[in-house]
Design an enzyme around this catalytic site. Structure first.
Site, PDB file in Angstrom:
ATOM      1  N   ASP A 240       0.854  -1.195   0.000  1.00 21.07           N
ATOM      2  CA  ASP A 240       0.000   0.000   0.000  1.00 21.07           C
ATOM      3  C   ASP A 240       0.889   1.245   0.000  1.00 21.07           C
ATOM      4  O   ASP A 240       1.820   1.355   0.798  1.00 21.07           O
ATOM      5  CB  ASP A 240      -0.908   0.007   1.238  1.00 21.07           C
ATOM      6  CG  ASP A 240      -1.891   1.163   1.226  1.00 21.07           C
ATOM      7  OD1 ASP A 240      -2.967   0.998   0.645  1.00 21.07           O
ATOM      8  OD2 ASP A 240      -1.572   2.215   1.807  1.00 21.07           O
ATOM      9  N   ASN A 248      -2.559  12.965  -3.309  1.00 22.21           N
ATOM     10  CA  ASN A 248      -3.571  13.394  -4.278  1.00 22.21           C
ATOM     11  C   ASN A 248      -4.150  14.750  -3.908  1.00 22.21           C
ATOM     12  O   ASN A 248      -4.384  15.601  -4.773  1.00 22.21           O
ATOM     13  CB  ASN A 248      -4.691  12.355  -4.368  1.00 22.21           C
ATOM     14  CG  ASN A 248      -4.338  11.200  -5.269  1.00 22.21           C
ATOM     15  OD1 ASN A 248      -3.444  11.297  -6.099  1.00 22.21           O
ATOM     16  ND2 ASN A 248      -5.035  10.093  -5.128  1.00 22.21           N
ATOM     17  N   HIS A 253      -5.006  14.378  -8.754  1.00 21.09           N
ATOM     18  CA  HIS A 253      -5.148  12.965  -9.107  1.00 21.09           C
ATOM     19  C   HIS A 253      -4.300  12.573 -10.314  1.00 21.09           C
ATOM     20  O   HIS A 253      -3.865  11.421 -10.418  1.00 21.09           O
ATOM     21  CB  HIS A 253      -6.623  12.646  -9.364  1.00 21.09           C
ATOM     22  CG  HIS A 253      -7.449  12.649  -8.118  1.00 21.09           C
ATOM     23  ND1 HIS A 253      -7.520  11.572  -7.276  1.00 21.09           N
ATOM     24  CD2 HIS A 253      -8.222  13.615  -7.553  1.00 21.09           C
ATOM     25  CE1 HIS A 253      -8.298  11.853  -6.251  1.00 21.09           C
ATOM     26  NE2 HIS A 253      -8.748  13.093  -6.393  1.00 21.09           N
ATOM     27  N   ASP A 257      -1.869   9.464 -10.392  1.00 16.09           N
ATOM     28  CA  ASP A 257      -1.884   8.393 -11.398  1.00 16.09           C
ATOM     29  C   ASP A 257      -0.474   8.103 -11.909  1.00 16.09           C
ATOM     30  O   ASP A 257      -0.101   6.941 -12.128  1.00 16.09           O
ATOM     31  CB  ASP A 257      -2.787   8.782 -12.572  1.00 16.09           C
ATOM     32  CG  ASP A 257      -4.261   8.799 -12.192  1.00 16.09           C
ATOM     33  OD1 ASP A 257      -4.597   8.286 -11.108  1.00 16.09           O
ATOM     34  OD2 ASP A 257      -5.074   9.330 -12.969  1.00 16.09           O
ATOM     35  N   GLU A 283      -4.633   2.313  -4.434  1.00 21.68           N
ATOM     36  CA  GLU A 283      -3.182   2.421  -4.343  1.00 21.68           C
ATOM     37  C   GLU A 283      -2.554   1.142  -3.794  1.00 21.68           C
ATOM     38  O   GLU A 283      -1.411   1.158  -3.334  1.00 21.68           O
ATOM     39  CB  GLU A 283      -2.782   3.620  -3.466  1.00 21.68           C
ATOM     40  CG  GLU A 283      -3.160   3.510  -1.998  1.00 21.68           C
ATOM     41  CD  GLU A 283      -4.541   4.062  -1.692  1.00 21.68           C
ATOM     42  OE1 GLU A 283      -4.761   4.481  -0.551  1.00 21.68           O
ATOM     43  OE2 GLU A 283      -5.403   4.069  -2.597  1.00 21.68           O
TER      44      GLU A 283
END
Length: 365
Positions: A240, A248, A253, A257, A283
């Site tokens: 994780d 973010n 975002h 990404d 994630e």
């Protein structure tokens, strides 16, 4: 082609009463899988009537969406039916199954006559991606070719019966069938290649290029059964990204990404050849480690953790918390291994993050 030319579509469908149409059902199911949608169906249109040939997740038939898609030359997409002038008050929108998004590809023969429509519905508003639209259009062409083959085969069988008593004509038909059979083999090979490509796409994560959650579950089931049967080591690594939500929130975002894409590449480059790397969701990433005992799995986890920590990241450093679990005799299902890895991941996060924790150590502590 305009709408008026399709107001009374007439289709001869002798193949509806024949066997060997399982390929149609397979392509319809594949359309639902590729678009990750709960409902899909194939509608054949005859004299303005919609006749349902195949369906996935459908409790009954519907005609308005299909006839609307039939009037198009390219796939019709509706992102939110509640806001669409044609369908905002449609029974399927205001009531069960509460359709929100739709994509439909018209099935057109080489002569332009319509076979019908490949329809996919979703119960949530969504924007269909270019890859979704290309995949549905490709499946529509595959279905058109498949239906053409079935129709031509039925026509050939009818001709053989009609002219069976005339030996000369029968011989001509046999020669024609032999030639056409070779063409069918070529088309069948093309359809098989299309199916294989679409099957592969259905198991890929579109953002990172890794295998997706569905592919991971299938592979874990296989590796779990193999390891249990032959008493071979098997470990699972669950990863994780630390503080990803705040990343973010701070950088957007799109930047997030890019982090997930780069992290996926780090994992792929650091993995052994026999390891299976996938995006678990959000994630979170997962790795299946065949032939890795708990010490070997910890070593692989540390290699992943340090590789991520040492990578050149824009904006701010990126680290990851990792949970590891190894198959033991008390585990009966793959979900037991996932649960142990998840428990170890939680411990890594609770103890400060940027750590590798093995579930075995939690028991011993």
């Amino acid at each position: 082609m305009n709408d008026a030319s399709r107001t009374q579509p007439i289709i001869e469908c002798p193949f509806l009463q024949t066997e060997g149409t399982d390929g149609v059902d397979h392509l319809v199911r594949l359309a639902a899988d590729v678009c990750k949608a709960p409902m899909a169906g194939l509608a054949l249109v005859e004299s303005g009537r919609v006749l349902w040939r195949s369906g996935v997740g459908m409790g009954g038939g519907e005609s308005a969406f299909c006839l609307r898609a039939l009037s198009q030359d390219a796939p019709l997409t509706i992102g939110n039916a509640c806001e669409d002038a044609h369908f905002h008050d449609h029974p399927w929108v205001v009531g069960e199954p509460h359709v929100r998004a739709f994509i439909g590809a018209p099935l057109l023969a080489l002569d332009g006559k319509p076979h019908g429509v490949l329809c996919i519905w979703d119960t949530h508003p969504r924007s269909f991606s270019e890859s979704d639209i290309r995949a549905v259009a490709g499946l529509g062409r595959a279905l058109t070719a498949h239906l053409d083959l079935l129709s031509h085969t039925a026509a050939l069988e009818s001709r053989l019966i009609r002219y069976g008593e005339d030996e000369a004509l029968l011989q001509d038909q046999i020669n024609w069938i032999n030639n056409y059979g070779r063409d069918l083999e070529v088309r069948a090979a093309r359809l098989e290649a299309i199916n294989a490509r679409l099957e592969a796409l259905a198991k890929l994560d579109g953002m990172t290029g890794l295998k997706n959650h569905r592919a991971f579950q299938e592979r874990l089931e296989t590796e779990f059964q193999r390891a249990a049967r032959y008493s071979m080591p098997l470990s699972l690594l669950l990863l994780d990204v630390d503080h990803f939500k705040s990343f973010n929130d701070s950088y957007g975002h799109l930047a997030g990404d890019e982090v997930l894409k780069a992290l996926a590449q780090v994992l792929q480059e650091s993995a052994r050849g026999l390891d299976f790397v996938a995006r678990y969701g959000g994630e979170e990433f997962v790795m299946i480690l065949p032939h890795a005992d708990h010490l070997g799995a910890i070593g692989i986890g540390e290699r992943m953790r340090t590789g991520i920590e040492a990578a050149a990241w824009p904006n701010r450093p990126i680290t990851a918390s990792i949970g590891v679990a190894t198959l033991t005799r008390g585990m009966e299902r793959p979900s037991d291994l996932i649960a142990q890895a998840d428990r170890a991941l939680y411990a890594s996060k609770a103890n400060g993050r940027n750590l590798v924790t093995h579930a075995k150590n939690l028991v011993e502590e």
